[in-house]
Design an enzyme around this catalytic site. Structure first.
Site, short mmCIF file in Angstrom:
data_model
loop_
_atom_site.label_atom_id
_atom_site.label_comp_id
_atom_site.label_asym_id
_atom_site.label_seq_id
_atom_site.Cartn_x
_atom_site.Cartn_y
_atom_site.Cartn_z
N GLY A 54 0.95 -1.60 0.24
CA GLY A 54 -0.19 -0.18 -0.42
C GLY A 54 0.78 1.24 0.52
O GLY A 54 1.86 1.87 0.72
N CYS A 55 0.37 2.21 -0.62
CA CYS A 55 1.23 3.67 -0.95
C CYS A 55 1.79 4.07 0.39
O CYS A 55 2.50 4.59 0.49
CB CYS A 55 0.21 4.81 -1.66
SG CYS A 55 -1.50 5.31 -1.14
N ASN A 56 0.68 3.81 1.31
CA ASN A 56 0.20 5.51 2.48
C ASN A 56 1.90 3.65 3.40
O ASN A 56 2.58 4.41 4.45
CB ASN A 56 -0.69 5.23 4.03
CG ASN A 56 -1.46 5.63 3.00
OD1 ASN A 56 -1.29 7.07 2.67
ND2 ASN A 56 -2.66 5.33 2.60
N ALA A 57 1.54 2.65 3.16
CA ALA A 57 2.53 1.29 4.22
C ALA A 57 3.57 1.99 3.77
O ALA A 57 4.94 1.61 4.65
CB ALA A 57 1.86 0.44 4.25
#
Lengths: 357, 357, 357, 357
Positions: free
Chosen positions: C158-161
């Protein structure tokens, strides 16, 4: 409270959209009117604070269904509906409440010519209401303002039509523009496209992009503009090529208009003609020579700011008009006409000061 | 490394500005050129990563002073300087390095007419260099491309001039536009105004505002455009009324051009003429009927996208061209001409794919 | 062409969305892969140029229906689908093409714990694939990179992850953060919310507003981050309070992370730990003391830029990581893992240079 | 007119900046005050319409030089100057006009501790004025409001300090936050950085970027916030880690605050404490459970909107406060205090309705 009871009671239909919401924003600051009912369609049943948390009416009404039952019994009904929907409900309202004042923020009742309506909308014409552009000078003398006093059915002008009409009219009347070769290119903000989710209106699509639409003559504000120009006294074959361009801002219309000017016409001539027609108009500012308006100067205000210049090399006149599409372009214009219709001071609840930066 | 030693060595002057930075961004992906020197003025002494942290050259050069000493000994020197500054340094460079290829991203060497220069810039003319617009079709046949092969002094076109010229030229050549009454309104992004801090360029001033400038004929790209049109074969009295409008985006120019078309001209006629002149042009896309370009489609790409339509009611032709002012409008055009001058494939290091959203 | 025939053939599913489109944008510049098929759902039947006019593959493919029939026979299939949809199609593909390399840009195969999946997604777990974060250092030594070589099923992070994990991991491993009290606040751009029209994603809603969401612990990237931290060697009770905030930009994540640091910890200690873990990592830049990253430095690049500081008064460490959610956060990470899986140089087709301004 | 003569006469110093301009925007709608003098520094001699064309005072005053001669003889003087400049002029004014009410929108007179001032500003302390935050509950009971009635020297709070203080105070007072480990991350708009041209404030730099600053504890609003928390009754070692992030919007602050909460604390507990402290506060809205504020809801309004949630997994409380930095953060707060000082109704000339979209 008891005072409030005696104020004209207003119902706003389509409150979850941008035009309806802006009408409520302005009514929240209007001292002589009471918002009695707020209605919507798909949002009916929600509280106003859920669909428009920025508005404080002093209470938090529940959005009602849009029906004659809901709307009857008001002094004023403002319709902020997609075009095609206001005709029907207006007719029913008229029957239920012969005296009610109805304002249509949509397009249904702006055009006088059923043929124009058929050409541009392709549906049946709902008829023509009193046109809500108080400042429009009329060929027979006087202004549209005079016809709005006591009106009971008011068609609020289109936002682009207002910018183009008010910029061009005085110059055409003064014979300073060639009306047969007018062009208008309008960088416009996204709120004019409405609040219904569509892919091309997404932030990520709009950001960093200038996107033209309705190129080639199909824009529905063209016949409205030409109708205005004729009513103001323009003669002969009028022709307007109209190109709106969506640019990354929420509000604002910058109408950039070009047309050939008679040989020898100066920038001073243009500005003089504009000042002559708009002298005493509270909501129209003609800028001094060398200055041009930007939309950032009018955000949230009920003003139109106009600049003009002649290109001595090309012989063309350039007129630029800036306004906030939701205020002077829609909800502010509606309140201005509403004030006139009810016999209130025309400027009540409307501001010339904008929000910047 | 050793391979790199054998590549043509490029110096970029004005690296802390937007045009210089974009030149470096593109050179970072150019396989046949080596960035040997990066120079600046007020930022001299800083590392590139301090003024342009988005660029990765594989190393982090220190910005050198802009002087002949610094710039001599390169195969190519790209000047990204305010107009008026490149003429002097270019003359000194020519003397120090007779064979060096110099590209001027500024305006100093674009105009052929000293009179035009005097009229619009009010200073002494620095002379005329080979014009860096490969796709420009010439009256005598062939294209500007042919003159760029082996050129040693290249004047990179203005960004607005490129958009307007490429949009109009084929239609004028085909007799489908009245060249005596052309207008262009251009929503443009802020990077075109440069990186020097000025109040009207602040985010808070620009946000939410469409702001016209240089209204009334003073824009310096006008004589450049007319020069291009004539070189392409347009005859008679050409007249262009030109109005740029700053809108809240960093990059992009959307040139919206209007002019009367001969009776009976169709949208198909316009598109056919555009396709005829640009068939085989790698960086120009003519859109199908019914579609118009937006600047969001060209961000970061070296492409021009063009759409056109005839308004059957007004008889006017509307042509719309979109490009990225920093790429096809400046740095990409420079690399394209640079490739031609050095005998490299014209498209080396240039992309037709844009960054979206 | 003949060369192209011999390149691995890639199918991209979900090409009309932002993640799929970005995958195609990067593949358009990848020299060692051929885009053989482009598939979509509602946009099937359209040309790519209609849904993604910014992409130039050299041809303009028609979007195919998403089905095993369409997707079988490729070397690589990239799934850019809403979570919950990739599990099924992946299983069918595996059966049809045992050797095919499948990358899932969605969330379905990221989590190892079926319980975590149930807690945050409330559906059945599709299983766990090789996690596509090459730079992640592992508790047992080495990096996640090693497990991606030759992988056939890759779950793209995931991008935020990615932003939070890469910012925190080295500091936790070095014992410089209290893992029991970590907070992360992330200003993020709108492209991360996808291309499906929703009212809160409209330009007019987003413009001028910072809007938090998933406040209070419900964000689905939290278990993914904690899983990463544990795999990297973090022990004990880890706790992360995670608050994303939509801000008016299309791309970019700025992860601002805070946690108590051991007494006496200096900014230099934090930066040293970051540099130690990321030395030699091509796509991660640790900034010098006193500098912090901004998302404008990474737009379009496959890079993560990290800064850190200790507040001597509060004793808290602040770590800030910036990346482009569509590139290093999604499509770039996918290509990086894809390169590793196919035995290509890891950096093929990926750039460290961003687009600015 | 004659009525106007009898209204308190106000002078606004620094009218060409954003804080001064906003003060004038609000005064233009204030029925009980007269703008008698508008002063500036570098813009002295210009008309207000040249530096702030969005403001309509009913006349277009010339900006005066900033001097005691210009400012003496007013009932109220509002100083919107860079910190460090208001101390001197205020002292001279006090001597010339012992009874004048002076409001300082700058930082000079906010801090009680000369040591704090020296630590964060490094100059000599100008002294401490009555703090202009009416809603601040005080340890000894009552609110700051009481001290503003009849005040003659008012220090208007910092915009970030207002957002953080009002969000945290009730929770600290109720023992629902661990005051030793508070963090605040604040996406903020660009108008807070002022109108003086600086490269990092340019539209092209700001657009598409989230840019943190003052990371690591140096922000000057921290001691002001801690001072407020102590005055409100917070005990022991308070610690706040503060990280502002510039995001691409003109106005708005979204303060996202995290701190550990006592075991078992629920979201309901947080909201109850907030409602208890702010019940009856006209300009503070505590949102219902499950909703969070966004800055788009407060643009142009004098309101603070607050939401809160507990993350049951991490045990941290998250409080989010949104306000318009130029209104409730600066000029609106000034008018609110000014109303109290003059004995006018506190809400005069201030609106709870915002401009959206």
């Amino acid at each position: 409270m008891s005072a409030a009871q005696s104020l004209p009671r207003v119902a706003v239909v389509g409150a979850s959209g941008y035009a309806g919401g802006e009408t409520l924003r302005l009514l929240a600051g209007h001292p002589e009117l009471e918002v009695a009912t707020v209605a919507a369609h798909s949002s009916a049943g929600k509280h106003l604070s859920e669909v428009a948390p920025h508005i404080d009416l002093g209470h938090d009404p529940v959005l009602q269904e849009t029906s004659v039952e809901t709307l009857r019994g008001h002094d004023v009904v403002v319709l902020a509906l997609p075009h095609g929907e206001s005709g029907r409900i207006a007719a029913q309202l008229r029957e239920a409440d012969p005296g009610v004042l109805v304002l249509d923020l949509g397009a249904d009742h702006r055009l006088e010519s059923a043929q124009d309506w058929a050409d541009y909308y392709g549906t049946e014409h709902s008829g023509t209401w009193t046109y809500g552009m108080p400042e429009l000078p009329l060929a027979e003398g006087g202004r549209q303002r005079d016809q709005l006093v006591g009106a009971r059915e008011i068609a609020v002008p289109g936002c682009n039509a207002t910018a183009v009409t008010l910029g061009i009219v005085p110059l055409l009347r003064a014979g300073l523009l060639d009306g047969t070769a007018m062009t208008a290119v309008l960088p416009v903000g996204y709120s004019g496209a409405g609040r219904t989710p569509k892919q091309h209106l997404l932030f990520s699509e709009a950001q960093g992009s200038a996107a033209p639409y309705a190129v080639g003559g199909s824009h529905r504000h063209v016949p409205e503009i030409l109708q205005n120009l004729r009513r103001a006294g323009a003669h002969g074959d009028l022709s307007l090529t109209f190109t709106p361009v969506l640019v990354p801002m929420s509000r604002g219309i910058l109408a950039v208009m070009n047309a050939p000017a008679p040989a020898g016409t100066t920038t001073g001539d243009l500005l003089e003609a504009l000042r002559a027609d708009y002298s005493g108009e509270h909501f129209i500012t003609v800028l001094p020579e060398g200055r041009m308006p930007s939309t950032g100067e009018v955000t949230g205000a009920n003003t139109v700011r106009i600049g003009a210049a002649v290109d001595r090399r090309s012989g063309q006149a350039t007129v630029i008009a800036a306004l906030d599409n939701l205020v002077k372009g829609t909800a502010g214009a509606a309140l201005q006409s509403l004030n006139l219709a009810l016999g209130l001071p025309e400027t009540t609840g409307l501001s010339r000061t904008a929000l910047a930066p």
